[in-house]
Design an enzyme around this catalytic site. Structure first.
Site, short mmCIF file in Angstrom:
data_model
loop_
_atom_site.label_atom_id
_atom_site.label_comp_id
_atom_site.label_asym_id
_atom_site.label_seq_id
_atom_site.Cartn_x
_atom_site.Cartn_y
_atom_site.Cartn_z
N ARG A 1 0.82 -1.21 0.00
CA ARG A 1 0.00 0.00 0.00
C ARG A 1 0.86 1.27 0.00
O ARG A 1 0.48 2.29 -0.56
CB ARG A 1 -0.93 -0.01 1.22
CG ARG A 1 -2.06 1.00 1.13
CD ARG A 1 -2.91 0.93 2.39
NE ARG A 1 -3.29 -0.43 2.73
CZ ARG A 1 -4.28 -1.09 2.15
NH1 ARG A 1 -4.98 -0.50 1.20
NH2 ARG A 1 -4.56 -2.32 2.51
N ASP B 1 -14.64 -13.39 3.94
CA ASP B 1 -13.52 -13.17 4.86
C ASP B 1 -13.89 -12.26 6.03
O ASP B 1 -13.04 -11.62 6.62
CB ASP B 1 -12.32 -12.60 4.11
CG ASP B 1 -12.61 -11.22 3.52
OD1 ASP B 1 -13.77 -10.77 3.54
OD2 ASP B 1 -11.66 -10.58 3.02
N GLU B 2 -15.15 -12.20 6.39
CA GLU B 2 -15.58 -11.36 7.50
C GLU B 2 -16.61 -12.08 8.36
O GLU B 2 -17.48 -12.77 7.83
CB GLU B 2 -16.19 -10.05 7.01
CG GLU B 2 -15.21 -9.12 6.33
CD GLU B 2 -15.88 -7.82 5.96
OE1 GLU B 2 -15.16 -6.81 5.85
OE2 GLU B 2 -17.11 -7.79 5.79
#
Length: 497
Positions: free
Chosen positions: A11, A72-73
């Site tokens: 990032r 994925d949560e």
């Protein structure tokens, strides 16, 4: 190659989701691009679905409830565990350890285990800037995550423990740290988490310090935290209704929303929605963790950003390809969980017509932004789900035809298709005797009884993220982080990975 995931260290080099591989290479020549598995002409996400299930299995017997939110949560209710821990502590010293292990909204405190990583991220950022690369101002923050804009930073952790609600939240932080350690030991994934008194706040802070970190927010920090938080970051306000609220009130932030009188909100949006807007603007969310470890729907999609589909035949070809995956997963879910869907949903996104003026944007727009600028409208239709691949394909093609007819002109021409989606939804558990007569054996699971805390208690919520322990520091790759979010009556956490 288009990136759909990457290590957080990338990032700092300005690498983003949906960026093209060539562009990522230009920004970071050392980047390691990994091709994900493919099937049916598209990315195969089964590896990541399995990883998410692995994380849930590691903690499901150690919490009150888990609500699977996505691949994925998850939301995790840790209320009773936090109360139990609070009843065992003799003084605040153990609770302070829970705060010591957490990033805290409104504080400059950095957990000891995250200080080295923060220094590495800042070093990566400086290196990128030396190369003339535009960098992310907050390289540790996940895409779409909220920002801590608190004007007054508290330095002494003891100052956070004002009363029982704060002590309960700190106890929840201890529980969440233990859950993250358990996941690491059993799966080799690391987990990030957000901890708050409700699902909304836990989710909002869960991505602030990814990866391998937990972030806590208490009620007193919410006004400052919301001051500049965009309204569209709130679940339920990210699409049409969010645009409607912003346009109607001429506002953009949650801080501005919190300043608007309840009577005006009710007058503009109705009693129910107006009351909801007023409450969430103050960080109040009554949504409970639903206790669901299985997905509510089974779906997949395919984008055609470079080569939009222009014929019915191409649309049918690709929707049939999506049927192969959805039908296979439905069959597997039936074997594993004795469930079947009741609805089949087909969706399509269309390119803007030539008559629509092109949307101008900066030259550094991401692929997702450019894509959204080209989108004119999305349409979806559904039909009853019929088991069997051939029936699924027949129904999906017929439903797609109806979608295209809805947007076609008098000559039968429709705008180019930029994306197709197929989902089997409203999945229902079958009776133990099988599926001979679906209507007879579709059965709802009984509601889980729960003990609510006194009205003055706010539950802490936790949100966690998991990532493979051997993640490379300078690569942009499809990481295996997993997210889980949780909420409860007294304490809740939201997690993402």
């Amino acid at each position: 190659i288009v990136l759909f995931g990457f290590a957080s260290q990338a990032r700092a080099y300005g690498i983003t989701r949906a960026m093209r591989g060539e562009e990522a290479k230009k920004r970071c020549p050392d980047v390691n691009l990994i091709q994900v598995p493919t099937a049916n002409g598209k990315s195969d996400m089964q590896l990541y679905r399995d990883a998410g299930a692995e994380v849930i299995r590691a903690i499901e017997d150690h919490v009150d409830r888990i609500e699977r939110a996505s691949i994925d949560e998850s939301y995790v209710d840790v209320t009773s565990q936090a109360h139990d821990r609070l009843g065992k502590v003799k003084d605040n010293s153990e609770l302070l350890q829970g705060l010591e292990d957490s990033f805290i909204v409104g504080s400059d405190h950095v957990p000891a285990g995250n200080r080295e990583r923060q220094l590495e991220a800042e070093k990566d950022k400086r290196e990128a800037e030396k190369r003339g690369i535009r960098t992310d101002p907050e390289p540790l923050k996940s895409e779409g995550a909220a920002t801590d804009n608190s004007k007054e930073k508290v330095q002494n952790l003891q100052d956070f423990l004002h009363g029982e609600e704060d002590r309960l939240l700190a106890a929840g932080a201890l529980v969440v740290k233990e859950l993250r350690d358990r996941v690491l030991a059993e799966t080799q994934f690391t987990v990030s988490a957000g901890i708050g008194h409700n699902k909304m706040m836990a989710k909002l802070v869960s991505g602030m310090h990814k990866p391998r970190a937990q972030t806590l927010i208490h009620q007193r920090a919410i006004p400052n935290f919301f001051q500049e938080l965009p309204i569209r970051k709130i679940k339920g306000l990210g699409k049409k209704f969010g645009d409607h609220v912003c346009d109607t009130l001429k506002i953009d932030s949650m801080g501005e929303l919190s300043a608007i009188n309840l009577s005006l909100l009710r007058a503009k949006f109705g009693s129910e929605r107006g009351t909801w807007l007023s409450r969430i603007s103050r960080g109040i969310d009554d949504a409970e963790v639903k206790g669901r470890c299985l997905a509510k729907s089974i779906g997949c999609s395919k984008t055609f950003f470079n080569r939009p589909l222009k014929s019915l035949q191409d649309g049918h070809k690709w929707v049939e390809s999506l049927c192969n995956e959805v039908s296979s997963r439905v069959e597997q879910d039936l074997r594993d969980n004795n469930r079947l869907p009741q609805r089949l949903i087909v969706s399509a996104s269309f390119q803007k017509s030539k008559k629509t003026p092109p949307t101008k944007g900066p030259s550094n727009m991401s692929l997702v932004d450019k894509w959204n600028a080209k989108l004119d409208r999305r349409r979806s239709k559904s039909c009853p789900f019929r088991k069997g691949l051939l029936r699924v394909k027949q129904d999906a093609k017929a439903t797609l035809t109806k979608v295209l007819n809805e947007v076609s002109d008098h000559n039968g021409s429709f705008p180019p298709i930029l994306a197709l989606g197929l989902a089997a939804g409203n999945i229902t558990s079958l009776g133990s005797r099988g599926s001979r007569t679906l209507d007879k054996f579709f059965a709802k699971r009984p509601a889980t009884k729960r003990t609510l805390p006194p009205p003055h208690h706010h539950p802490p919520h936790h949100h966690h993220e998991q990532q493979h322990q051997q993640e490379k520091a300078s690569t942009a790759t499809s990481d295996r982080e997993m997210q889980a979010q949780s909420s409860s009556s007294s304490s809740s956490s939201s997690s993402s990975s």
